[in-house]
Design a protein around this motif. Structure first.
Motif, mmCIF file in Angstrom:
data_model
loop_
_atom_site.group_PDB
_atom_site.id
_atom_site.type_symbol
_atom_site.label_atom_id
_atom_site.label_comp_id
_atom_site.label_asym_id
_atom_site.label_seq_id
_atom_site.Cartn_x
_atom_site.Cartn_y
_atom_site.Cartn_z
ATOM 1 N N TYR A 1 0.791 -0.962 -0.193
ATOM 2 C CA TYR A 1 0.221 0.433 -0.164
ATOM 3 C C TYR A 1 1.489 0.878 0.207
ATOM 4 N N LEU B 1 1.851 1.778 -3.588
ATOM 5 C CA LEU B 1 0.805 2.154 -4.387
ATOM 6 C C LEU B 1 0.280 3.837 -3.776
ATOM 7 N N ILE B 2 0.760 4.154 -2.551
ATOM 8 C CA ILE B 2 0.011 5.632 -2.737
ATOM 9 C C ILE B 2 0.620 6.479 -2.694
ATOM 10 N N LEU C 1 -8.166 2.579 -3.197
ATOM 11 C CA LEU C 1 -7.195 1.299 -3.603
ATOM 12 C C LEU C 1 -8.001 0.258 -2.502
ATOM 13 N N LEU D 1 -6.770 3.275 5.727
ATOM 14 C CA LEU D 1 -5.560 4.702 4.978
ATOM 15 C C LEU D 1 -4.674 4.761 6.154
#
Length: 113
Positions: A7, A10-11, A35, A42
């Protein structure tokens, strides 16, 4: 733990590489939705992996972008307010506040240095 790293990458890609930080309408809620996770999840991932908040990440990237734009002679016809909008700030107050917090000076003063 691998999930958090996934994550984090990806973020970072979405915010930085896709330049979503420039979109004033792209919120933490929209990022969470993109996402496929909940907003509080998050927030926890950003806090643990980046050591900050979504807003701070976005403001930092916008200020860095603004600093480049303010020193770019090709953009000298644009006002400081125009540049604030270009990098994603919705209004002058939030732009000046974030810029001064990060640099210790106003965008206008920075442009003149």
């Amino acid at each position: 733990m691998e999930e958090k790293k996934y994550y984090k990458n990806l973020i970072d890609h979405i915010i930085r590489v896709e330049k979503k930080y420039r979109d004033p309408d792209f919120s933490a809620c929209k990022l969470a939705e993109k996402l496929g996770i909940r907003s509080y999840t998050l927030s926890r991932i950003i806090k643990s992996e980046f050591g900050t908040t979504y807003t701070d990440i976005v403001h930092t990237l916008r200020v860095q972008d603004a600093m480049r734009h303010l020193k770019d002679r090709r953009l000298s016809p644009y006002t400081v307010d125009d540049i604030g909008v270009m990098v994603g700030f919705c209004n002058r107050q939030s732009f000046f506040s974030a810029f001064k917090k990060a640099t210790g000076m106003t965008p206008e003063k920075y442009r003149l240095t």
